[in-house]
Design an enzyme around this catalytic site. Structure first.
Site, short mmCIF file in Angstrom:
data_model
loop_
_atom_site.label_atom_id
_atom_site.label_comp_id
_atom_site.label_asym_id
_atom_site.label_seq_id
_atom_site.Cartn_x
_atom_site.Cartn_y
_atom_site.Cartn_z
N LYS A 13 0.83 -1.22 0.00
CA LYS A 13 0.00 0.00 0.00
C LYS A 13 0.86 1.26 0.00
O LYS A 13 0.64 2.16 -0.78
CB LYS A 13 -0.91 0.06 1.24
CG LYS A 13 -1.94 -1.03 1.33
CD LYS A 13 -2.94 -0.76 2.46
CE LYS A 13 -2.32 -0.69 3.84
NZ LYS A 13 -1.73 -1.94 4.32
N ARG A 155 11.23 -2.16 11.15
CA ARG A 155 10.16 -1.73 12.04
C ARG A 155 9.91 -2.83 13.06
O ARG A 155 9.86 -4.00 12.70
CB ARG A 155 8.88 -1.50 11.23
CG ARG A 155 8.76 -0.10 10.67
CD ARG A 155 7.64 0.02 9.69
NE ARG A 155 6.33 -0.42 10.20
CZ ARG A 155 5.19 -0.29 9.53
NH1 ARG A 155 5.18 0.27 8.34
NH2 ARG A 155 4.05 -0.71 10.04
P1 AMP Z 1 0.84 0.90 8.92
O1 AMP Z 1 2.11 1.64 8.74
O2 AMP Z 1 -0.28 1.43 8.06
O3 AMP Z 1 1.01 -0.60 8.78
O4 AMP Z 1 0.35 1.17 10.42
C1 AMP Z 1 1.15 0.78 11.51
C2 AMP Z 1 0.30 0.70 12.78
O5 AMP Z 1 -0.27 1.99 13.07
C3 AMP Z 1 -0.89 -0.24 12.70
O6 AMP Z 1 -0.55 -1.58 12.98
C4 AMP Z 1 -1.82 0.36 13.76
O7 AMP Z 1 -1.38 0.02 15.07
C5 AMP Z 1 -1.59 1.85 13.59
N1 AMP Z 1 -2.54 2.44 12.60
C6 AMP Z 1 -2.26 2.97 11.39
N2 AMP Z 1 -3.37 3.41 10.78
C7 AMP Z 1 -4.39 3.16 11.63
C8 AMP Z 1 -5.81 3.36 11.56
N3 AMP Z 1 -6.41 3.91 10.50
N4 AMP Z 1 -6.54 2.98 12.65
C9 AMP Z 1 -5.98 2.43 13.74
N5 AMP Z 1 -4.66 2.18 13.84
C10 AMP Z 1 -3.86 2.55 12.81
#
Ligand code: AMP
Length: 213
Positions: A13, A155
């Site tokens: 994404k 990460r």
């Molecule tokens: P990502 O980088 O999009 O994989 O997001 C990393 C982490 O941030 C996720 O595993 C969630 O803990 C938190 N996170 C990101 N976007 C959201 C969202 N829209 N709602 C809730 N938690 C989020």
């Protein structure tokens, strides 16, 4: 143009949303990046979010929704935006709907085993958050960001046990949005398997077929 990029963790994404952002000159709004910035800056919001992120759980809606509301109201979002990582559950999708209709939801699909393998090789820049992959898109200099020279790291939530938890969270909370947007006829599925260029090409075709570019 208002786009959402939806899909499991590790489907690509961020990579595709960043590419689209350059091609369409629209801001990419990545809630995960915004949260990581809060965490590394040590803000109150970051402190509250960190525990959830480390465990692969969703950060509470009130935090995320306020963050997104504030971001999309900024001047550079007037022409549209690309949401990456939002919405992640039905409550967030309802809030987004109240902000105005989306033009397209690009659903990047990928399976759990593939995602676990992919994320094991992912590295991110500590400074500018650019993303690399040890095998598929390695940096020019070992451990250094091509763009800003910052140090690359894995990460914490890309470790296998957390990835599996993130995947479970995705399946339970986010996957239902696929049917939700399908019912609104604004969802297009793109296979997340393939090279960055191949996937990007499929997305371009989809945008064209919808008359968006
Ligand atoms: P990502 O980088 O999009 O994989 O997001 C990393 C982490 O941030 C996720 O595993 C969630 O803990 C938190 N996170 C990101 N976007 C959201 C969202 N829209 N709602 C809730 N938690 C989020």
């Amino acid at each position: 143009m208002k786009l959402v990029v939806l899909g499991p963790p590790g489907a690509g994404k961020g990579t595709q949303a960043a590419k689209l952002s350059g091609e369409l000159s629209l801001p990419r709004i990545a809630t995960g990046d915004m949260l990581r910035l809060e965490v590394s800056s040590g803000t109150e919001l970051g402190k509250e979010a960190e525990g959830y992120m480390r465990r692969g759980l969703l950060v509470p809606d009130d935090i995320i929704i306020e963050m997104v509301r504030e971001r999309v109201s900024q001047e550079d979002c007037k022409r549209g935006f690309i949401l990456d990582g939002f919405p992640r559950n039905m409550a967030q999708a309802k809030v987004l709907e109240a902000l105005g209709p989306m033009d397209l939801v690009i659903y990047l699909d990928a399976g759990e085993e593939e995602v676990v393998e992919r994320l094991a090789g992912r590295r991110a820049c500590r400074e500018c958050q650019a993303v690399y992959h040890l095998r598929f898109s390695p940096p020019k200099a070992d451990g250094r960001c091509d763009l800003c020279g910052g140090r690359l790291h894995q990460r914490e939530d890309d470790r296998e046990e957390v990835v599996r938890e993130r995947f479970r969270t995705y399946r339970e909370r986010t996957q239902p949005l696929v049917q939700y947007y399908q019912a609104k006829s604004i969802l297009e599925k793109v296979e997340g398997l393939g090279t960055i260029e191949e996937i990007s090409w499929s997305i371009q075709e989809t945008l064209e077929s919808r008359g968006l570019i």
